[in-house]
Design a protein around this motif. Structure first.
Motif, short mmCIF file in Angstrom:
data_model
loop_
_atom_site.label_atom_id
_atom_site.label_comp_id
_atom_site.label_asym_id
_atom_site.label_seq_id
_atom_site.Cartn_x
_atom_site.Cartn_y
_atom_site.Cartn_z
N UNK A 112 0.83 -1.20 0.00
CA UNK A 112 0.00 0.00 0.00
C UNK A 112 0.87 1.26 0.00
N UNK A 113 1.96 1.23 0.77
CA UNK A 113 2.86 2.37 0.79
C UNK A 113 3.47 2.63 -0.57
N UNK A 114 3.83 1.55 -1.28
CA UNK A 114 4.38 1.69 -2.61
C UNK A 114 3.35 2.25 -3.58
N UNK A 115 2.10 1.81 -3.44
CA UNK A 115 1.03 2.30 -4.32
C UNK A 115 0.77 3.78 -4.10
N UNK A 116 0.97 4.25 -2.88
CA UNK A 116 0.76 5.66 -2.56
C UNK A 116 1.92 6.52 -3.03
N UNK A 117 3.13 5.98 -2.96
CA UNK A 117 4.35 6.80 -3.08
C UNK A 117 4.55 7.46 -4.43
N UNK A 118 4.22 6.77 -5.51
CA UNK A 118 4.51 7.32 -6.83
C UNK A 118 3.56 8.47 -7.15
N UNK A 119 4.10 9.67 -7.23
CA UNK A 119 3.26 10.85 -7.43
C UNK A 119 3.40 11.43 -8.85
N UNK A 120 3.48 10.55 -9.84
CA UNK A 120 3.53 11.02 -11.22
C UNK A 120 2.27 11.81 -11.55
N UNK A 121 2.38 12.81 -12.42
CA UNK A 121 1.19 13.59 -12.79
C UNK A 121 0.10 12.68 -13.34
N UNK A 122 -1.17 12.94 -13.00
CA UNK A 122 -2.27 12.07 -13.44
C UNK A 122 -2.64 12.30 -14.89
N UNK A 123 -1.77 11.91 -15.79
CA UNK A 123 -2.01 12.10 -17.22
C UNK A 123 -2.34 10.75 -17.85
N UNK A 124 -3.58 10.55 -18.28
CA UNK A 124 -3.96 9.27 -18.88
C UNK A 124 -3.18 8.97 -20.15
N UNK A 125 -2.91 7.69 -20.37
CA UNK A 125 -2.30 7.24 -21.61
C UNK A 125 -3.28 6.29 -22.29
N UNK A 126 -3.26 6.27 -23.62
CA UNK A 126 -4.27 5.52 -24.36
C UNK A 126 -3.61 4.60 -25.37
N UNK A 127 -4.26 3.45 -25.57
CA UNK A 127 -3.76 2.47 -26.54
C UNK A 127 -3.94 2.95 -27.98
N UNK A 128 -5.05 3.66 -28.19
CA UNK A 128 -5.37 4.07 -29.56
C UNK A 128 -6.25 5.31 -29.53
N UNK A 129 -6.53 5.82 -30.72
CA UNK A 129 -7.34 7.04 -30.84
C UNK A 129 -8.75 6.82 -30.33
N UNK A 130 -9.30 5.64 -30.57
CA UNK A 130 -10.67 5.37 -30.13
C UNK A 130 -10.81 5.47 -28.61
N UNK A 131 -9.87 4.90 -27.87
CA UNK A 131 -9.94 4.97 -26.41
C UNK A 131 -9.74 6.39 -25.91
N UNK A 132 -8.91 7.15 -26.60
CA UNK A 132 -8.72 8.55 -26.21
C UNK A 132 -10.00 9.36 -26.45
#
Length: 221
Positions: A54-74
């Protein structure tokens, strides 16, 4: 989509149970203060392996920028963002704040393997989308996270629970933890989140609020 692993009281004085029942029937009070009637998680002993995960899951504070597999999902995400932004307008009038919030909710929900509509419903019930909400038992922020969690799996600074992404990160990781403990049972997992495991009013209120955040449902709740 792929995501990196990584006071004043409510004007009409309702009991907690009556307030939750009013939410579940769609009769939500119109006037809220920064005080929240939401409950809070119960501090329980954690195995070292669970605490570390749980601590590891909390620790990473990368900006919340979604990434997409393809144009349709975006495009699907952008449609969702537009629709939810319109529904949230009354609660968050400023467009930039609203869109940043929704982007973070989407990101943190997907990162934790949660249904984003469930997270939106939970936030509505817990804080009614108020960043600085504080419950009578001390739970804080959008997802009403109890301060002890910052000591157990964070850096010990409960003030950070009023930071948008930090609050959403803690809330989603904690909800995922409780759902895993209950083997995916949303009713029991939500009860643990609220400190009312096995009792119906809270999960039923969240499920009712959740319906208003589904893409094909036009009601905000």
């Amino acid at each position: 989509m792929t995501v990196p692993v990584q006071s004043t009281v409510i004007s009409t004085q309702f009991s907690r149970r009556k307030w939750l029942l009013r939410i579940s029937t769609g009769c939500i009070p119109l006037l809220f203060s920064e005080h929240s009637s939401a409950g809070g998680q119960v501090e329980e002993p954690l195995m070292d392996s669970v605490r570390t995960a749980l601590g590891s899951a909390i620790a990473n504070q990368a900006p919340p920028v979604p990434e997409f597999r393809n144009t349709e999902s975006k495009l699907a995400y952008l449609r969702w963002l537009g629709a939810m932004s319109e529904r949230l307008k009354k609660k968050m009038p400023e467009l930039q704040i609203r869109q940043e919030f929704l982007q973070a909710v989407w990101y943190e929900s997907k990162r934790a393997g949660l249904d984003v509509t469930l997270v939106m419903g939970l936030i509505q019930v817990e804080s009614n989308f108020r960043k600085f909400a504080v419950s009578s038992v001390g739970a804080r922020g959008y997802m009403q996270v109890m301060p002890f969690w910052t000591r157990v799996i964070g850096d010990g600074d409960p003030g950070k629970l009023f930071h948008m992404q930090t609050n959403l990160r803690f809330g989603c990781v904690i909800l995922r933890h409780y759902l895993d403990r209950e083997r995916g049972d949303n009713f029991l997992g939500l009860g643990r989140y609220n400190g009312s495991r096995g009792r119906a009013p809270y999960p039923e209120a969240v499920f009712a609020a959740q319906r208003g955040w589904r893409p094909d449902d036009r009601a905000v709740g």
